[in-house]
Design an enzyme around this catalytic site. Structure first.
Site, short mmCIF file in Angstrom:
data_model
loop_
_atom_site.label_atom_id
_atom_site.label_comp_id
_atom_site.label_asym_id
_atom_site.label_seq_id
_atom_site.Cartn_x
_atom_site.Cartn_y
_atom_site.Cartn_z
CG ASN A 66 69.99 -5.80 -25.39
OD1 ASN A 66 69.99 -6.64 -26.28
ND2 ASN A 66 68.89 -5.23 -24.93
CD1 TRP A 67 75.76 -5.90 -28.98
CD2 TRP A 67 76.12 -7.45 -30.55
NE1 TRP A 67 77.09 -6.17 -28.99
CE2 TRP A 67 77.35 -7.12 -29.95
CE3 TRP A 67 76.10 -8.41 -31.57
CZ2 TRP A 67 78.55 -7.72 -30.34
CZ3 TRP A 67 77.30 -9.01 -31.95
CH2 TRP A 67 78.51 -8.65 -31.35
CE LYS A 68 67.93 -2.32 -27.00
NZ LYS A 68 67.08 -1.17 -26.74
CD GLU A 102 63.82 -2.57 -27.22
OE1 GLU A 102 64.54 -3.54 -27.50
OE2 GLU A 102 64.26 -1.41 -27.09
N GLY A 119 66.71 4.26 -25.64
CA GLY A 119 66.83 4.78 -27.00
C GLY A 119 66.42 6.23 -27.16
P1 PGA Z 1 69.79 1.97 -25.18
O1 PGA Z 1 69.10 0.55 -24.86
O2 PGA Z 1 71.10 1.99 -24.47
O3 PGA Z 1 69.92 1.99 -26.68
O4 PGA Z 1 68.87 3.03 -24.66
C1 PGA Z 1 69.20 -0.02 -23.59
C2 PGA Z 1 68.37 -1.27 -23.52
O5 PGA Z 1 67.26 -1.29 -24.06
O6 PGA Z 1 68.78 -2.30 -22.94
#
Ligand code: PGA
Length: 292
Positions: free
Chosen positions: A39-41, A135, A206
């Site tokens: 998941n690159w966000k 998020e 995160g």
């Molecule tokens: P992270 O994010 O691996 O940076 O903690 C995971 C996610 O939010 O899908």
């Protein structure tokens, strides 16, 4: 029961409940599919994203992971098309390497400025869509009811929904995690849900902190017990993934928990080598056992 033969002569059958039979020329092995999802966000600008997708594809073409391991890459909307083209160069069937988006709108079309519908995502070659990430719940006020609408829209468009659930730290510390997860499952999944569920404790995303094996085992066992009540059947096996600060260091331990069907990876999916290391670790930790 759907059966597919990939270009390596491996036949994959996906029964509703028990997982897939991976049959090679030599031996017969039983396993459930495992997933590594990136998941690159809202990260990786255009060129960086394309390069990342090309690097991952090249390595997966040269050394394909085992057939039971499914890799899905979820870039921002603007990169869906480019990343899709890059992934095709790996020459792997879509069950083994696929494209996903990070959200979709509940309606299929209409005057909704700035939104993207599930059919539009499908048009660009995506097969999956992440829904209800914390998020989005937090920054866009997405409720379980909205997420359920999106699940319906995604399914109608032929996308597989990857629904995220997870408790906040205070909810966990106050002993309310079970009721939060139960409410989210009840509210965000449709009754005949055919998709993937990702348990992502908000406090692990995160933060560099991951739950202990015992806690993860306990939470996933709870989630697995709650699912048949929502689905009104125990005949559908929904893959349950873990997400939150997954790196190649924790991946082997997480993937070796029997109840875990895969990982949803944020930051560590933004660099080709760290994402590939997670894929390798997941492949190694979940090698199918010969059936008795
Ligand atoms: P992270 O994010 O691996 O940076 O903690 C995971 C996610 O939010 O899908």
């Amino acid at each position: 029961m759907p059966t597919q033969i990939d270009q390596h002569g491996v036949s994959l059958s996906l029964p509703k409940r028990s997982g897939c039979i991976v049959q090679t020329g030599e031996s017969r092995m039983t396993t459930v599919p495992k997933f590594v999802i990136g998941n690159w966000k809202m990260q990786a600008r255009h060129e960086h994203g394309l390069q990342l997708a090309r690097d991952v594809s090249r390595r997966l073409k040269d050394t394909p992971p085992p057939a039971h391991l499914h890799t899905i890459i979820c870039p921002p909307f603007t990169q869906l098309d480019g990343v899709n083209q890059a992934l095709k160069t790996a020459d792997l069937p879509h069950e083994r390497l696929a494209l996903g988006a990070q959200d979709c709108y509940p309606a299929s079309s209409g005057p909704f400025t700035g939104d993207i519908s599930a059919p539009m995502i499908r048009d660009l070659g995506a097969r999956y869509v992440i829904l209800g990430h914390s998020e989005r719940r937090q920054n866009h006020g997405e409720t379980d009811a909205i997420i359920r609408q999106k699940v319906k829209a995604a399914t109608a468009a032929g996308l597989v929904p990857i629904v995220c659930i997870g408790e906040h730290l205070a909810e966990r510390n106050e002993g309310r995690a079970a009721s939060v997860l139960s409410t989210q499952i009840e509210g965000s999944l449709t009754r005949g849900f055919r998709g993937i569920l990702a348990y992502e404790p908000v406090w692990a995303i995160g933060s560099g902190i991951t739950p202990s094996r015992e806690e993860l085992q306990r939470k996933l066992t709870l989630i697995r017990a709650l699912l048949p009540m929502r689905l009104m059947t125990d005949d559908i096996r929904v893959p349950v993934l873990y997400g939150g600060s997954v790196t190649a260091v924790q991946a082997p331990s997480i993937m070796s928990i029997e109840a875990v069907d895969g990982v949803l990876v944020g930051s560590a999916s933004l660099e080709a080598q760290s994402f590939l290391d997670i894929i390798d670790a997941a492949a190694e930790a979940t090698l199918p056992q010969p059936s008795p």
